[in-house]
Scaffold this active site. Structure first.
Site, short mmCIF file in Angstrom:
data_model
loop_
_atom_site.label_atom_id
_atom_site.label_comp_id
_atom_site.label_asym_id
_atom_site.label_seq_id
_atom_site.Cartn_x
_atom_site.Cartn_y
_atom_site.Cartn_z
N LYS A 1 0.87 -1.19 0.00
CA LYS A 1 0.00 0.00 0.00
C LYS A 1 0.90 1.23 0.00
O LYS A 1 1.71 1.41 0.89
CB LYS A 1 -0.90 0.00 1.23
CG LYS A 1 -1.76 1.25 1.31
CD LYS A 1 -2.79 1.15 2.41
CE LYS A 1 -3.61 2.42 2.48
NZ LYS A 1 -4.62 2.37 3.55
N LYS B 1 -2.11 -1.59 -3.81
CA LYS B 1 -2.98 -0.40 -3.77
C LYS B 1 -2.15 0.87 -3.86
O LYS B 1 -1.18 0.98 -3.13
CB LYS B 1 -3.73 -0.43 -2.44
CG LYS B 1 -4.57 0.80 -2.20
CD LYS B 1 -5.20 0.71 -0.84
CE LYS B 1 -5.97 1.98 -0.59
NZ LYS B 1 -6.50 2.04 0.74
C1 PBG Z 1 -7.62 3.45 5.44
C2 PBG Z 1 -7.84 3.28 4.00
C3 PBG Z 1 -7.60 4.22 2.97
C4 PBG Z 1 -8.12 3.64 1.80
C5 PBG Z 1 -8.61 2.39 2.14
N1 PBG Z 1 -8.41 2.16 3.50
C6 PBG Z 1 -7.05 5.60 2.97
C7 PBG Z 1 -5.73 5.87 3.54
O1 PBG Z 1 -4.90 4.99 3.76
O2 PBG Z 1 -5.51 7.05 3.82
C8 PBG Z 1 -8.17 4.33 0.46
C9 PBG Z 1 -9.17 3.85 -0.50
C10 PBG Z 1 -9.47 4.73 -1.65
O3 PBG Z 1 -8.86 5.80 -1.87
O4 PBG Z 1 -10.37 4.36 -2.41
N2 PBG Z 1 -6.49 2.99 6.03
#
Ligand code: PBG
Length: 323
Positions: free
Chosen positions: A194, A247
């Site tokens: 991520k 991601k």
């Molecule tokens: C939370 C989380 C996030 C997303 C999914 N879970 C945001 C972040 O890490 O700030 C993002 C999903 C999206 O942008 O569609 N931890």
């Protein structure tokens, strides 16, 4: 000219026969935003057709998504500011509305697969995924909270836990806690690679979960790095992850491909909010054809190696595939 690749493109039957990648509704995971209360269906302006739902409004919509053939859902809570604290304790509180929504959906739609998000950010007064102290995100003190959150979600009936926090060691801790509590059948889809991405903007706005200070660069990965994803994946596999997620998806197709080549676990990719928002915006301006752009994007994520795709396009894509 003996070799003419165009021969295999000359009509739709031949093109279909030699098609290497296909997208099916079963590949789709639909992220859904939830809010406590009644009568709420608040549209996320950058993701038209996506809403923050209260349970009463959600149920009929959920039924229509099930009819489209979408079987897996990732649920995200928008939490009232006054319920947030430094340790995100509402995340595992009995009265947490999110757990209630999971219970109700599981009762009403036992055949649906429900996935949760595990991270502190929607519950944290600091808006970070781990415990925040003096500008630092504390790794090890965050782990037991993530474990407790996961067990509470498992008790509510969740099928797949989605740790999105990027703390080191969290998959192992969550696996141990789930097993100890008797939830050996609950799966973990780890947010393995991520990245600290600019593409999460619309999501943070939808949940009002943006960090109150600083950024997430000490825990989310540097967009410049690819080999580092292999370390994360090795750890997640060793700690018991059932799926490995990359991601965002589109700027990271090479990372999806890399994990697919190196691991036997199913690979998923999160086609995040900002990626979808770009298409909605361009289509609204008449600059891109929405249906074709969306399908090409989803197909490219599959082609790179993703088995499952989390996408806000799920209902639109499912509708097209049904037609
Ligand atoms: C939370 C989380 C996030 C997303 C999914 N879970 C945001 C972040 O890490 O700030 C993002 C999903 C999206 O942008 O569609 N931890």
């Amino acid at each position: 000219m003996h070799i003419r690749p165009r021969r295999n493109r000359k009509n739709s039957a031949i093109r279909a026969m030699v098609e290497e990648t296909r997208l099916h509704t079963d590949n789709l995971i639909f992220p859904v935003f939830l809010q406590d209360g009644t009568g709420i269906q608040h549209e996320i302006s950058s993701l038209p057709g996506n809403y923050r739902w209260s349970l009463d409004k959600l149920l009929p919509a959920f039924e229509s998504w099930m009819e489209l053939g979408i079987r897996t859902y990732d649920l995200f809570p928008a939490v009232d500011e006054h319920l947030k604290d430094a340790t995100g304790s509402y995340s595992y509180a009995d009265e947490n509305f999110y757990l209630q929504v999971i219970r109700t959906l599981k009762e009403r739609f036992p055949e649906a697969v429900l996935m949760s998000d595990v991270a502190l950010d929607p519950y944290s007064s600091d808006g970070h995924d781990g415990i925040y102290e003096n500008g630092q995100i504390l790794n090890d003190p965050t782990l037991p909270i993530l474990g407790r959150m996961a067990v509470a979600q498992a008790q509510a009936g969740i099928d797949i836990i989605g740790p999105s926090d990027m703390m080191d060691g969290r998959v192992g801790v969550i696996r141990d806690e789930l097993d100890e509590a008797g939830f050996t059948d609950v799966s973990i889809m780890s947010y393995t690679a991520k990245y600290a991405s600019a593409f999460y903007g619309p999501f943070r706005e939808a949940l009002n979960s943006a960090p109150k200070s600083g950024d997430k660069k000490t825990y989310q990965m540097n967009p410049a790095n690819k080999r580092e994803a292999l370390i994360e994946a090795e750890l997640d596999v060793a700690e018991g992850a059932d799926f490995l997620m990359v991601k965002p998806a589109l700027c990271y197709l090479d990372v999806i491909h890399l994990l697919k080549e190196n691991f036997v676990q199913p690979i998923t990719a999160y086609n995040v909010s900002g990626e979808c928002a770009m298409v909605y915006a361009a289509a609204r301006n008449g600059w891109l054809d929405f249906d074709r752009t969306m399908m090409e994007m989803l197909l490219s994520i599959r082609r790179a190696g993703a088995d499952g795709i989390l996408t806000y396009f799920a209902p639109e894509a499912a509708k097209l595939m049904k037609a």
